[in-house]
Scaffold this motif. Structure first.
Motif, PDB file in Angstrom:
ATOM      1  N   SER A  19     -11.311  -2.103   0.086  1.00  0.00           N
ATOM      2  CA  SER A  19      -9.923  -1.800  -0.284  1.00  0.00           C
ATOM      3  C   SER A  19      -9.316  -2.936  -1.089  1.00  0.00           C
ATOM      4  O   SER A  19      -8.609  -2.707  -2.080  1.00  0.00           O
ATOM      5  N   SER A  23      -8.234  -2.163  -4.950  1.00  0.00           N
ATOM      6  CA  SER A  23      -6.790  -2.182  -5.191  1.00  0.00           C
ATOM      7  C   SER A  23      -6.392  -3.219  -6.232  1.00  0.00           C
ATOM      8  O   SER A  23      -5.272  -3.181  -6.762  1.00  0.00           O
ATOM      9  N   GLN A  24      -7.281  -4.156  -6.536  1.00  0.00           N
ATOM     10  CA  GLN A  24      -6.982  -5.149  -7.567  1.00  0.00           C
ATOM     11  C   GLN A  24      -6.937  -4.534  -8.962  1.00  0.00           C
ATOM     12  O   GLN A  24      -6.402  -5.130  -9.899  1.00  0.00           O
ATOM     13  N   ALA A  26      -5.241  -1.921  -9.864  1.00  0.00           N
ATOM     14  CA  ALA A  26      -3.933  -1.339 -10.168  1.00  0.00           C
ATOM     15  C   ALA A  26      -3.079  -2.185 -11.111  1.00  0.00           C
ATOM     16  O   ALA A  26      -2.569  -1.674 -12.121  1.00  0.00           O
ATOM     17  N   SER A 143      -7.882  -0.868   5.671  1.00  0.00           N
ATOM     18  CA  SER A 143      -7.553  -0.314   4.366  1.00  0.00           C
ATOM     19  C   SER A 143      -6.158  -0.734   3.930  1.00  0.00           C
ATOM     20  O   SER A 143      -5.935  -1.121   2.774  1.00  0.00           O
ATOM     21  N   ASN A 147      -5.340  -3.171   0.778  1.00  0.00           N
ATOM     22  CA  ASN A 147      -4.502  -2.680  -0.317  1.00  0.00           C
ATOM     23  C   ASN A 147      -3.274  -3.551  -0.547  1.00  0.00           C
ATOM     24  O   ASN A 147      -2.717  -3.574  -1.650  1.00  0.00           O
ATOM     25  N   PRO A 151      -3.791  -6.332  -4.788  1.00  0.00           N
ATOM     26  CA  PRO A 151      -3.024  -6.480  -6.033  1.00  0.00           C
ATOM     27  C   PRO A 151      -2.497  -7.896  -6.259  1.00  0.00           C
ATOM     28  O   PRO A 151      -2.459  -8.371  -7.395  1.00  0.00           O
ATOM     29  N   ASN A 227       2.226   8.947  -1.612  1.00  0.00           N
ATOM     30  CA  ASN A 227       1.878   8.559  -2.978  1.00  0.00           C
ATOM     31  C   ASN A 227       2.907   9.025  -4.004  1.00  0.00           C
ATOM     32  O   ASN A 227       2.970   8.461  -5.099  1.00  0.00           O
ATOM     33  N   ASN A 351      -3.671  12.211  -3.043  1.00  0.00           N
ATOM     34  CA  ASN A 351      -3.378  11.011  -3.832  1.00  0.00           C
ATOM     35  C   ASN A 351      -3.052  11.369  -5.276  1.00  0.00           C
ATOM     36  O   ASN A 351      -2.085  10.868  -5.865  1.00  0.00           O
TER      37      ASN A 351
END
Length: 395
Positions: A19, A23-24, A26, A143, A147, A151, A227, A351
């Motif tokens: 995760s 998530s990086q 985004a 997760s 997440n 980021p 989402n 999602n």
């Protein structure tokens, strides 16, 4: 019990690193697309959305197939397949020369991904009945925390060493998941041919089928709801903050707030669900989230919004883990992988549709309308679930 705790910890680490790694993407993918020669704003946003959306769609189509293979070959092999496949493909993102190559790699990533869903199946199979919800809730915090951190780490690392080098780091994190699974998880996570559970534990096959379809729909609605607000949250923060100063910081705090409270409260709610029943906790969490989403539409300052996001994270801790625990309760172990595969499809579609519909409806009506719409959806499903499971919930 000792092996169960060890395997839960290993799966937690694997889900966390997966995760965190994914998530990086985004915060940096739009900039990466621009660096490849796409200069117009509309094209950058289109290709960014396509690169994320195509992965979710491929996951939705392929998850039942991987779930079927889970039943045949065990969860461990699926964990290895997903972690290695995603590491391999993410590594090659560092060497693409145009946006079309990114789209191809992201499409293939959707085809082979599914580490988290495989981990859920694995933990559901090996966890003792009296600790199932707690184990699944604990796994869900991996997760969420990944997440949250991803980021922030990705943005910082991209500034320091560049975006291409960051993809190599993400691939390395995913490969860490592969290595920990390969060396430390020995149980195949597969049900023996002669072992099975009676499908109808309440003595009513039709009731369990209805509950099964309802849980798929709940997974979809939960993902749509959470989402739908993500693409517009920064705009909502700007709207109620009435200032251009520190908008990114405040938006980050607002988004992170629900994750922090979820990490704290999800395992606690899991323990409660193991004692009083996952269905009761799920019903309360649905109604609670419906109220909190409605209150979002009335917010007039940032502090109140952060407080509501903290409460929303608590409610989220009683949703997905309890849905997964109910799957474990009503589905035969030999079919659990396939069922979770279909549920992962509902998850991915939620999602995708949530991300697209939230921005569309906010532009067509207002951001406050989106919050109210989500509140109504959660309330309707809470009432339907209460009616469907009235015997077990109100017994």
């Amino acid at each position: 019990m000792r092996n169960f705790k060890k395997n839960l910890l290993i799966c937690w680490f694997g889900v966390f690193t997966t995760s965190m790694g994914l998530s990086q993407l985004a915060p940096i993918l739009p900039f990466y697309i621009r660096s490849l020669g796409v200069s117009e704003y509309e094209q950058i946003t289109f290709y960014s959305g396509l690169c994320f959306g195509i992965t979710a769609l491929m996951m939705a189509f392929c998850s039942p197939f991987w779930g079927h293979l889970t039943n045949r070959f065990g969860s461990r092999l699926m964990l290895l397949r997903a972690s290695f496949g995603m590491a391999f493909l993410t590594f090659f993102l560092a060497f693409v020369q145009n946006v079309e190559q990114i789209i191809i790699i992201r499409t293939l990533t959707g085809l082979v991904s599914g580490f988290t869903s495989a981990a859920i199946v694995y933990i559901a199979l090996i966890s003792p009945k009296e600790k199932a919800t707690y184990a699944l809730a604990t796994l869900s915090t991996a997760s969420v925390s990944g997440n949250l951190i991803g980021p922030l780490f990705g943005g910082l690392f991209a500034e320091l060493v560049g975006i291409r080098a960051l993809f190599v780091v993400i691939a390395a994190l995913l490969f860490c998941s592969f290595l920990t699974t390969y060396f430390f998880i020995k149980d195949k996570g597969r049900v023996d041919e002669g072992v099975d559970l009676e499908f109808s534990q309440t003595g009513a096959l039709k009731q369990n089928l209805s509950l099964l379809l309802t849980l798929f729909a709940l997974t979809f609605i939960i993902q749509v709801g959470f989402n739908a607000v993500m693409p517009i949250m920064s705009l909502f923060v700007e709207q109620i903050h009435h200032s251009a100063h520190f908008i990114a910081l405040w938006a980050g705090l607002v988004v992170a707030a629900s994750g922090v409270s979820n990490i704290i409260f999800a395992p606690k709610l899991g323990k409660i669900a193991d004692k009083i029943g996952a269905g009761k906790v799920l019903l309360i969490a649905l109604a609670f989230c419906a109220v909190i989403f409605y209150l979002h539409s009335l917010v007039e300052n940032i502090i109140t919004l952060i407080f509501l996001r903290l409460l929303l994270g608590v409610g989220l801790g009683g949703l997905v883990p309890c849905v997964n625990a109910l799957f474990k309760k009503i589905v035969p172990q030999k079919k659990l992988g396939l069922v979770f595969g279909f549920n992962q499809s509902a998850f991915a579609l939620g999602n995708f549709i949530g991300s697209v519909s939230g921005g569309f409806l906010a532009g067509l009506y207002s951001i406050e309308f989106v919050f109210k719409m989500i509140s109504v959806m959660f309330l309707v499903f809470a009432l339907y679930f209460a009616i469907l499971q009235r015997k077990s919930i109100f017994a």
